[in-house]
Design an enzyme around this catalytic site. Structure first.
Site, mmCIF file in Angstrom:
data_model
loop_
_atom_site.group_PDB
_atom_site.id
_atom_site.type_symbol
_atom_site.label_atom_id
_atom_site.label_comp_id
_atom_site.label_asym_id
_atom_site.label_seq_id
_atom_site.Cartn_x
_atom_site.Cartn_y
_atom_site.Cartn_z
ATOM 1 N N ASP A 29 -5.347 -0.357 -4.373
ATOM 2 C CA ASP A 29 -5.883 -0.969 -3.148
ATOM 3 C C ASP A 29 -6.531 -2.518 -3.283
ATOM 4 O O ASP A 29 -7.393 -2.778 -4.203
ATOM 5 C CB ASP A 29 -6.602 -0.272 -2.068
ATOM 6 C CG ASP A 29 -6.757 -0.712 -0.576
ATOM 7 O OD1 ASP A 29 -6.207 0.260 0.139
ATOM 8 O OD2 ASP A 29 -7.235 -1.683 -0.266
ATOM 9 N N ILE A 30 -5.910 -3.325 -2.369
ATOM 10 C CA ILE A 30 -6.481 -4.621 -2.639
ATOM 11 C C ILE A 30 -7.962 -4.983 -2.387
ATOM 12 O O ILE A 30 -8.586 -6.061 -2.576
ATOM 13 C CB ILE A 30 -5.489 -5.786 -1.836
ATOM 14 C CG1 ILE A 30 -5.476 -7.227 -2.437
ATOM 15 C CG2 ILE A 30 -5.842 -5.633 -0.341
ATOM 16 C CD1 ILE A 30 -4.581 -7.948 -1.921
ATOM 17 N N ASN A 86 -4.409 7.705 6.961
ATOM 18 C CA ASN A 86 -4.549 7.381 8.440
ATOM 19 C C ASN A 86 -3.238 7.158 9.198
ATOM 20 O O ASN A 86 -2.454 6.685 8.719
ATOM 21 C CB ASN A 86 -5.310 5.792 8.162
ATOM 22 C CG ASN A 86 -6.575 5.517 7.571
ATOM 23 O OD1 ASN A 86 -7.453 6.619 7.819
ATOM 24 N ND2 ASN A 86 -7.009 4.946 6.648
ATOM 25 N N GLU A 94 -3.195 0.395 9.248
ATOM 26 C CA GLU A 94 -2.955 -0.817 9.404
ATOM 27 C C GLU A 94 -1.480 -1.183 8.891
ATOM 28 O O GLU A 94 -0.972 -2.251 9.448
ATOM 29 C CB GLU A 94 -3.958 -1.712 8.476
ATOM 30 C CG GLU A 94 -5.294 -1.666 8.943
ATOM 31 C CD GLU A 94 -6.369 -2.245 7.772
ATOM 32 O OE1 GLU A 94 -5.954 -2.623 6.999
ATOM 33 O OE2 GLU A 94 -7.463 -2.273 8.294
ATOM 34 N N VAL A 95 -0.891 -0.498 8.000
ATOM 35 C CA VAL A 95 0.167 -0.566 7.500
ATOM 36 C C VAL A 95 1.234 0.498 7.780
ATOM 37 O O VAL A 95 0.864 1.533 7.124
ATOM 38 C CB VAL A 95 0.126 -0.924 5.911
ATOM 39 C CG1 VAL A 95 1.633 -1.078 5.126
ATOM 40 C CG2 VAL A 95 -0.614 -1.902 5.478
ATOM 41 N N HIS A 99 1.440 5.926 3.791
ATOM 42 C CA HIS A 99 0.679 5.968 2.498
ATOM 43 C C HIS A 99 -0.612 6.820 2.321
ATOM 44 O O HIS A 99 -1.279 7.244 3.230
ATOM 45 C CB HIS A 99 0.016 4.625 2.056
ATOM 46 C CG HIS A 99 -0.755 4.005 2.970
ATOM 47 N ND1 HIS A 99 0.037 3.457 4.128
ATOM 48 C CD2 HIS A 99 -1.933 3.696 3.234
ATOM 49 C CE1 HIS A 99 -0.955 3.091 5.205
ATOM 50 N NE2 HIS A 99 -2.183 3.283 4.602
ATOM 51 N N HIS A 101 -4.247 7.427 0.590
ATOM 52 C CA HIS A 101 -5.537 6.983 -0.128
ATOM 53 C C HIS A 101 -5.870 7.880 -1.319
ATOM 54 O O HIS A 101 -6.185 9.012 -0.909
ATOM 55 C CB HIS A 101 -6.459 6.356 0.614
ATOM 56 C CG HIS A 101 -6.092 5.425 1.868
ATOM 57 N ND1 HIS A 101 -6.562 3.853 1.752
ATOM 58 C CD2 HIS A 101 -5.486 5.510 2.847
ATOM 59 C CE1 HIS A 101 -6.068 3.189 2.826
ATOM 60 N NE2 HIS A 101 -5.398 4.313 3.609
HETATM 61 P P1 5GP Z 1 -4.530 1.712 6.268
HETATM 62 O O1 5GP Z 1 -5.552 1.384 7.224
HETATM 63 O O2 5GP Z 1 -3.177 1.528 6.900
HETATM 64 O O3 5GP Z 1 -4.371 3.409 6.061
HETATM 65 O O4 5GP Z 1 -4.385 1.261 4.780
HETATM 66 C C1 5GP Z 1 -3.854 0.106 4.334
HETATM 67 C C2 5GP Z 1 -4.528 -0.150 3.023
HETATM 68 O O5 5GP Z 1 -3.450 -1.182 2.338
HETATM 69 C C3 5GP Z 1 -5.874 -1.012 3.314
HETATM 70 O O6 5GP Z 1 -6.912 -0.298 2.624
HETATM 71 C C4 5GP Z 1 -5.672 -2.374 2.758
HETATM 72 O O7 5GP Z 1 -6.830 -2.878 1.879
HETATM 73 C C5 5GP Z 1 -4.401 -2.071 1.951
HETATM 74 N N1 5GP Z 1 -3.491 -3.376 1.666
HETATM 75 C C6 5GP Z 1 -3.063 -4.012 2.439
HETATM 76 N N2 5GP Z 1 -2.417 -5.128 2.090
HETATM 77 C C7 5GP Z 1 -2.121 -4.902 0.820
HETATM 78 C C8 5GP Z 1 -1.565 -5.582 -0.032
HETATM 79 O O8 5GP Z 1 -0.834 -6.769 0.069
HETATM 80 N N3 5GP Z 1 -1.972 -5.029 -1.514
HETATM 81 C C9 5GP Z 1 -2.541 -4.137 -1.799
HETATM 82 N N4 5GP Z 1 -2.573 -3.742 -3.092
HETATM 83 N N5 5GP Z 1 -3.239 -3.324 -0.794
HETATM 84 C C10 5GP Z 1 -2.979 -3.861 0.696
#
Ligand code: 5GP
Ligand code: ZN
Length: 115
Positions: A29-30, A86, A94-95, A99, A101
């Site tokens: 994760d970034i 999530n 967010e994405v 996925h 974690h």
């Molecule tokens: P969500 O809130 O959708 O469950 O988590 C999305 C995750 O993707 C976040 O923890 C965020 O830090 C990670 N993320 C978003 N954009 C990128 C990216 O471009 N590269 C990487 N490695 N992680 C990302």
């Protein structure tokens, strides 16, 4: 235009790859919320849990098998780890490419709003 995680799978956006096989891709994760914070995604674009159907069964299993591989690679298989998904706005997704974690490397506690 591809979603951001589809672009990561294609290598169009760089990522720190942890593990890959025919069906899944795992990368750091970034914005890590724990010493180990890896995302595991299906190579096929699936937006969220609501989009799953009976044909998704295999890839879901593959994602969890990959979680154990990732834990082994990162050295947290025995110390333990948390797997989080999530799904949707109230969970802070967010994405919109499914996925999980994988978090570990420290005692994680029980706060609900960190991932
Ligand atoms: P969500 O809130 O959708 O469950 O988590 C999305 C995750 O993707 C976040 O923890 C965020 O830090 C990670 N993320 C978003 N954009 C990128 C990216 O471009 N590269 C990487 N490695 N992680 C990302
Ligand atoms: Zn995608």
């Amino acid at each position: 235009m591809d979603c951001i995680f589809c672009s990561i799978i294609k290598g169009e956006i760089p990522s720190s790859k942890v593990y890959e096989n025919d069906t899944v891709f795992a990368f750091d994760d970034i914005n890590p919320k724990a010493p180990v914070h890896v995302l595991i995604i299906p190579k096929k674009h699936i937006p969220d849990i609501n989009s799953l159907d009976i044909n998704s069964s295999k890839v879901l299993g593959d994602i969890f098998l990959a979680a154990a591989r990732v834990a082994e690679i990162k050295g947290i298989k025995e110390s333990g780890y948390r797997v989080v998904v999530n799904n949707g706005p109230d969970a802070g997704q967010e994405v919109f490419h499914l996925h999980i974690h994988v978090l570990g490397g420290t005692h994680l506690g029980l706060k609900m709003d960190e991932f």
